[in-house]
Write an enzyme that holds these catalytic residues in place. Sequence first.
Site, PDB file in Angstrom:
ATOM      1  N   ALA A   1       0.852  -1.202   0.000  1.00 12.53           N
ATOM      2  CA  ALA A   1       0.000   0.000   0.000  1.00 12.53           C
ATOM      3  C   ALA A   1       0.882   1.245   0.000  1.00 12.53           C
ATOM      4  CB  ALA A   1      -0.892  -0.022   1.234  1.00 12.53           C
ATOM      5  N   ASN A   2       0.280   2.417   0.056  1.00 11.52           N
ATOM      6  CA  ASN A   2       1.042   3.658   0.227  1.00 11.52           C
ATOM      7  C   ASN A   2       0.282   4.570   1.172  1.00 11.52           C
ATOM      8  OD1 ASN A   2      -0.670   5.566  -1.360  1.00 11.52           O
ATOM      9  ND2 ASN A   2      -0.201   4.090  -2.984  1.00 11.52           N
ATOM     10  N   ARG A   3       0.826   5.734   1.432  1.00 15.25           N
ATOM     11  CA  ARG A   3       0.299   6.581   2.503  1.00 15.25           C
ATOM     12  C   ARG A   3      -0.837   7.505   2.074  1.00 15.25           C
ATOM     13  NH1 ARG A   3       3.906   6.072   6.669  1.00 15.25           N
ATOM     14  NH2 ARG A   3       5.975   5.393   6.056  1.00 15.25           N
ATOM     15  N   SER A   4      -1.343   7.362   0.875  1.00 12.88           N
ATOM     16  CA  SER A   4      -2.401   8.287   0.433  1.00 12.88           C
ATOM     17  C   SER A   4      -3.666   8.086   1.263  1.00 12.88           C
ATOM     18  CB  SER A   4      -2.705   8.060  -1.049  1.00 12.88           C
ATOM     19  OG  SER A   4      -3.861   8.783  -1.401  1.00 12.88           O
TER      20      SER A   4
END
Length: 402
Positions: free
Chosen positions: A207-210
């Site tokens: 995943a990523n931090r968005s």
Amino acid sequence: MGTLAGKRIVIGVTGGIAAYKAVEVCRRLVDAGAHVSPIMTKGAEHFIGRSTLSALASEPVQSSLWDEESPIPHTRLGQGADLVLVAPATARLIGAYAAGISSDLLTATLLATRAPVLVCPAMHTEMWEHPAVHDNLATLRRRGVHVLEPEAGRLAGGDVGRGRLASPEAIVAAVERLLTPADLHGRTVLVTAGGTREPIDAVRVIANRSSGKQGYAVAAEAASRGAHVVLVSTVDLPVPAGDVQVVPVETAAQMQDAVDRHAASCNIVIMAAAVADFRPVTAASGKIKKDSGAPQIVLEATPDILASLGAHKPAGQVLVGFAAETSDLLANAQAKLLRKNLDLIVANDVSQPGVGFHHDTNAVTIVRRHGEPLTVSLSDKREIARAVVDAAVAILAPHSEP
Ligand code: PMT
């Protein structure tokens, strides 16, 4: 600057217990940059002090037709206003306005203005439900006056029922909506928001931090300007007000599928999502057990959704990308704009404090295919959204069909 910056708003306060809420409405409007001219009726003075409202507004309270410096105050305020707001509006004020009676400064101002008028009624339930009030409001609505209906809740004297003034947030939001240009009316805008999640196994993802905040702010801005918004989202934030259709997705492949289904019929496409660039080639169907040691995860590139949109862009469509960078902001963004055939790219240096992923704020440079870059310094994400939508609208051909 926001929608309300520099707008001249007359706030009329009439005599009801909810007059105290007008003080908070006034403060919020001034904080948002509006010039607020307050008018109080004699009745309002039974509920709040003139000095309270004068202290928070942009100029002192006025209430009389006769003792102002200007010889024609009854037309001056109404003629100069961008919007006249009445909160709370009593049954008496609504009746006088509907009947065209100008008996005090507020009713005179209402009759003298050509600006939009927002009336926020507040009264006891029996009065709110009386046919006379109902008919008077129907008359005002027919003439184009906007009415923000009261809520149900606790009323003066311990009564409970419908008739309580709308909340200050709801009143300010309604004012903003009325003062926002409807320049996207009849247009469809596709927005992507959030970070994609690519499965490793049944429980783990890349995943990523968005957080989706920037994408939702763009969707809210487009909807407030009259667009039908298709919001392709990986997150579960409150759906923005207006004509917003949320398409929930999780992976880059699902996002591409949703975008491909809708993009061809959209006038503007804004890719604010953080799409994973890589995903596991295979995802285990169960949970990978740790006793077999750390797994080797082989990655492959995800489809570049934006590049594919750029390659098949219909004539007249405005295509906007975002670029999350940590160095060489403008050069990298410019290269992406050309490589992906975009009209605009919104570059944010996510290594800076308060910028990019997860924050409520952002700071961007909007790089345009034609024209100088536009810089928006650290601001609320809605403010950034406004600048992005402004830049997209500026290159949207009138009546363009995608
Ligand atoms: O969601 P928030 O917490 O509010 O944070 C906002 C944000 C930082 C996510 C947002 O402002 C932002 O920068 N979004 C783009 C992030 C990103 O993926 O940047 P990129 O430089 O890797 O990609 C460039 C563009 O190509 C983006 O529009 C992206 O949506 C698109 N892309 C990228 C990869 C891919 N496989 N397909 C794509 O369409």
